[in-house]
Design a protein around this motif. Structure first.
Motif, short mmCIF file in Angstrom:
data_model
loop_
_atom_site.label_atom_id
_atom_site.label_comp_id
_atom_site.label_asym_id
_atom_site.label_seq_id
_atom_site.Cartn_x
_atom_site.Cartn_y
_atom_site.Cartn_z
N GLN A 109 -5.73 3.63 -4.89
CA GLN A 109 -4.87 4.77 -5.19
C GLN A 109 -5.65 6.08 -5.14
O GLN A 109 -5.13 7.12 -4.74
N ARG A 110 -6.92 6.02 -5.51
CA ARG A 110 -7.78 7.22 -5.39
C ARG A 110 -7.92 7.61 -3.93
O ARG A 110 -7.92 8.80 -3.59
N ALA A 111 -8.01 6.62 -3.05
CA ALA A 111 -8.09 6.91 -1.61
C ALA A 111 -6.82 7.61 -1.13
O ALA A 111 -6.89 8.53 -0.31
N LEU A 112 -5.68 7.19 -1.66
CA LEU A 112 -4.43 7.86 -1.29
C LEU A 112 -4.45 9.31 -1.72
O LEU A 112 -4.03 10.20 -0.96
N HIS A 113 -4.92 9.59 -2.93
CA HIS A 113 -5.00 10.97 -3.41
C HIS A 113 -5.91 11.81 -2.51
O HIS A 113 -5.64 12.99 -2.25
N THR A 114 -6.99 11.19 -2.03
CA THR A 114 -7.91 11.89 -1.13
C THR A 114 -7.20 12.26 0.17
O THR A 114 -7.36 13.38 0.68
N ILE A 115 -6.43 11.33 0.71
CA ILE A 115 -5.68 11.59 1.94
C ILE A 115 -4.67 12.72 1.73
O ILE A 115 -4.56 13.66 2.53
#
Length: 246
Positions: free
Chosen positions: A154-160
């Motif tokens: 989910q952190r990766a999604l926020h980065t995107i």
């Protein structure tokens, strides 16, 4: 009306990206009866393998550089109305290729050229956040982002999302999708409660069998199975969202 492009993209690997791309291409061709092209941009060529081709050769990168017409590489698949633009090892340096040609809208132009022949173009993207991902964000009408119900994913999604927000010009529509969900796990159930409106694709041995059967899930699993039903529901949502994008 020209075709619409749907990219399946993740910052991280191992989140079910390729299986989702292949299954969405199946849904477009089979459930919506769309003329569909699956464009495999991942140098690992997993989507290419699943759809019955070996990913050999070195021409995929040449098509990006416009040294050859991408249409020359398009192959039929065993699924009616579904064609494949295969990947090969030359795409492993795709970021470098995009930097070298220095054309920020190269992928957009290629998609526009192909969209006259297809109703839906599904792009299986390599993981990472670099030149290729920027090209994809410009070219796609909608980007599906598979997210495992975990803090890191989910952190990766926020980065995107933050990366997209910083870009100038039109913003692409991001569609997060919970992938590889196991409702027996407390962390997964908690994540689903936090985002109850996100589509959910369950974990299943049937998905793992795709690389052995070399076919989309819907081609060999019963239409009533949980996995196929979840994919069908996701595809209907995608079609609805595409119809709302001008």
């Amino acid at each position: 009306m020209t075709g619409r492009a749907v990219a399946v993209y993740s910052l991280k690997g191992g989140v079910g990206k390729t299986t989702l791309a292949v299954n969405l291409a199946w849904a477009a061709a089979t459930l919506s009866a769309r003329r569909t092209l699956l464009w495999d941009l991942d140098g690992q060529a997993a989507a290419t393998w699943i759809l019955g081709h070996d990913g050999e050769g070195r021409e995929a990168g040449a098509a990006i550089r416009r040294e050859i017409d991408p249409r020359r590489l398009i192959r039929h698949t065993a699924i009616d109305r579904l064609h494949l633009l295969p990947a090969d090892a030359s795409l492993r340096t795709l970021d470098l290729a995009f930097r070298t040609i220095d054309k920020k809208h190269r992928l957009t132009r290629l998609v526009e050229d192909l969209a006259g022949d297809y109703d839906r173009i599904i792009i299986d993207c390599p993981p990472g956040l670099a030149d290729t991902s920027d090209q994809v964000m410009r070219a796609a009408d909608l980007v599906v982002v598979p997210v495992i119900p975990s803090a890191l994913s989910q952190r990766a999604l926020h980065t995107i999302a933050a990366h997209v927000a910083r870009k100038k010009g039109a913003k692409v529509t991001l569609v997060p999708v919970f992938s590889m969900v196991d409702r027996r796990r407390a962390l997964h159930r908690e994540a689903l409660q936090q985002h109850p409106n996100w589509p959910v694709i369950p974990t299943s041995s049937a998905f793992e069998a795709m690389t052995v059967r070399r076919a989309p899930l819907g081609a060999y699993a019963p239409r009533s199975s949980a996995g196929v039903e979840a994919l069908s529901d996701l595809w209907r949502r995608i079609e609805t969202t595409l119809s709302e994008i001008r």
